[in-house]
Design a protein around this motif. Structure first.
Motif, PDB file in Angstrom:
ATOM      1  N   ILE A 341       0.978  -1.157  -0.117  1.00 19.43           N
ATOM      2  CA  ILE A 341      -0.025  -0.114   0.079  1.00 19.43           C
ATOM      3  C   ILE A 341       0.716   1.333  -0.057  1.00 19.43           C
ATOM      4  O   ILE A 341       0.307   2.159  -0.114  1.00 19.43           O
ATOM      5  N   ILE A 342       2.156   1.215   0.063  1.00 20.40           N
ATOM      6  CA  ILE A 342       2.977   2.359   0.130  1.00 20.40           C
ATOM      7  C   ILE A 342       2.992   3.248  -0.953  1.00 20.40           C
ATOM      8  O   ILE A 342       2.728   4.586  -0.569  1.00 20.40           O
ATOM      9  N   TYR A 343       3.178   2.856  -1.948  1.00 24.02           N
ATOM     10  CA  TYR A 343       3.160   3.734  -3.246  1.00 24.02           C
ATOM     11  C   TYR A 343       1.827   4.514  -3.302  1.00 24.02           C
ATOM     12  O   TYR A 343       1.763   5.705  -3.393  1.00 24.02           O
ATOM     13  N   PRO A 344       0.729   3.791  -3.699  1.00 30.95           N
ATOM     14  CA  PRO A 344      -0.384   4.648  -3.871  1.00 30.95           C
ATOM     15  C   PRO A 344      -0.739   5.500  -2.681  1.00 30.95           C
ATOM     16  O   PRO A 344      -1.316   6.537  -2.716  1.00 30.95           O
ATOM     17  N   THR A 345      -0.592   4.989  -1.439  1.00 34.28           N
ATOM     18  CA  THR A 345      -1.025   5.925  -0.283  1.00 34.28           C
ATOM     19  C   THR A 345      -0.205   6.837  -0.403  1.00 34.28           C
ATOM     20  O   THR A 345      -0.607   8.174   0.027  1.00 34.28           O
ATOM     21  N   GLN A 346       1.220   7.087  -0.546  1.00 34.33           N
ATOM     22  CA  GLN A 346       1.949   8.083  -0.491  1.00 34.33           C
ATOM     23  C   GLN A 346       1.622   9.058  -1.862  1.00 34.33           C
ATOM     24  O   GLN A 346       1.620  10.198  -1.347  1.00 34.33           O
TER      25      GLN A 346
END
Length: 416
Positions: A341-346
């Motif tokens: 989830i890190i890329y889309p959340t950031q």
């Protein structure tokens, strides 16, 4: 436009996430294969990633300018056709059998995919309720995870034969000798890219005859007066820190992804067939992480989930760096889940509240993917030159994930 009329446009955009995942997640397989066909070591083959991701540094600003002048749809169609053309170049490349030719092809494919990514991420974020943009982007990125799983579990097996001979170890009775072996392994690379190119062309035709809604920033009369790219957007702290966090996240993720098969076969001592199965499980963990993360965002704030998931990645990288071996493979499965989830959340947190500067912010965030073009090479260099303590190289992605921890803790806050 009514919300239910967004369903078809979003479905079409979601397909793009699936397609560029197929492309980017074939790279670890191609690195392993090019080590055979071009007789490269892991460090030399890692420049495959550099060629691919360098396009993401060079072209996002021109692409954002192109789409600001025309539309998201025009950018998507051009990107689909350009990437398809790049995939078809694998056929003449199989005749040349030169490493530089493959690097050029990956650069062309990545340029096409860069059009898709520069358009799709902000489009999904803005098309709908702004309060659910992170959840919506994570849902879209779940299709990215599905593409990654299919690429790793199935397409990799079309390419990797399970044999890795040298000139000295090649069986005497191998048909065609060394040249026959190289040609067989080279031809294996064409099939997945032929499939991908045909799908890209079909999707491009669908987009040509489909009507995509113009989001508010595109339909505004002020759009014509806006700058094609606004560098001042980087003065906003949540955007600036978002770009930094994306640079290090992408580099850390790709360092682990691109070297996974090399790690399994060269350092953990398992066969290519088993390694590709583990790679499929690795991407399955990524897919599950995306789906579960999207569900959890109904109850938890995106920034809080980002903080927890990034901390988990730091911990698991520490385990990998200490123990290595088969324990390291299982640690990487866990890292894959928590990276999900890190890329889309950031991304969604960084473009929040940008209005007409959304394309500009998106361009800089996509440019941050250039972390993929340098951090994996540093990791591969350490693995290759310090083979007796190869696992220590994973300190590099550990440090990268610390920047994600900071962004989930403080960096996401909108201050100006």
């Amino acid at each position: 436009m009514k919300k239910n009329s967004y369903v078809l446009p979003l479905a079409l955009i979601f397909s793009l996430f699936f397609l560029w995942a197929i492309s980017s997640n074939l790279l670890p397989t191609m690195i392993r294969q090019l080590m055979k066909t071009c007789e490269l070591n892991a460090f030399e083959a890692s420049f495959t990633e550099s060629a691919y991701w360098l396009a993401y540094f060079i072209f996002p600003i021109p692409i954002a300018m192109f789409m600001k002048r025309y539309s998201y749809k025009a950018g998507i169609i051009f990107g689909l056709l350009l990437a398809a053309a790049g995939g078809l170049l694998f056929f003449p490349a199989a005749i040349l059998k030169e490493y530089w030719a493959y690097l050029c092809i990956f650069f062309i494919i990545a340029t096409g995919m860069c059009f898709l990514e520069t358009a799709a991420n902000p489009y999904v974020s803005v098309l709908g309720d702004s309060s659910t943009s992170s959840r919506r982007l994570n849902l879209a990125q779940s299709f990215n995870g599905l593409g990654a799983f299919i690429s790793a579990m199935f397409l990799s097996k079309l390419v990797l034969s399970g044999n890795h001979y040298t000139r000295e170890s090649l069986p005497i009775d191998y048909p065609g000798g060394w040249e026959g072996y190289i040609q067989f392994e080279t031809d294996a690379m064409k099939t997945p890219y032929l499939i991908l190119s045909l799908i890209l062309i079909i999707i491009a035709v669908v987009f040509i005859f489909s009507k995509l809604p113009r989001i508010q920033e595109e339909s505004s009369e002020e759009r014509k007066q806006d700058k094609l790219i606004n560098f001042k957007v980087l003065k906003r702290s949540h955007v600036r820190w978002g770009v930094i966090a994306q640079f290090f996240y992408n580099g850390g993720q790709t360092a682990i992804n691109s070297l996974f098969l090399v790690y399994c076969c060269t350092y953990a001592g398992i066969s290519e067939a088993t390694a590709t199965t583990f790679f499929g499980l690795y991407m399955l963990c990524f897919l599950l992480g995306r789906w579960i993360g999207t569900f959890l965002m109904v109850k938890f704030r995106p920034q809080d989930m980002l903080l927890v998931y990034a901390l988990a990645c730091v911990l698991l990288c520490g385990i990998l760096a200490i123990f290595g071996g088969e324990a390291g493979i299982y640690a990487m499965l866990g890292i894959s889940f928590f990276m999900s989830i890190i890329y889309p959340t950031q991304f969604s947190l960084a473009i929040k509240d940008l209005g007409s500067d959304t394309k500009s912010g998106s361009a800089f965030l996509v440019m941050a993917i250039v972390g993929n073009a340098c951090i994996p090479q540093l990791t591969a260099y350490l693995m290759h030159h310090y083979g007796y303590v190869y696992q220590v190289a994973y300190i590099i992605p550990l440090l990268c994930f610390l920047f994600c921890v900071y962004y989930g803790w403080k960096g996401y806050r909108i201050k100006n």
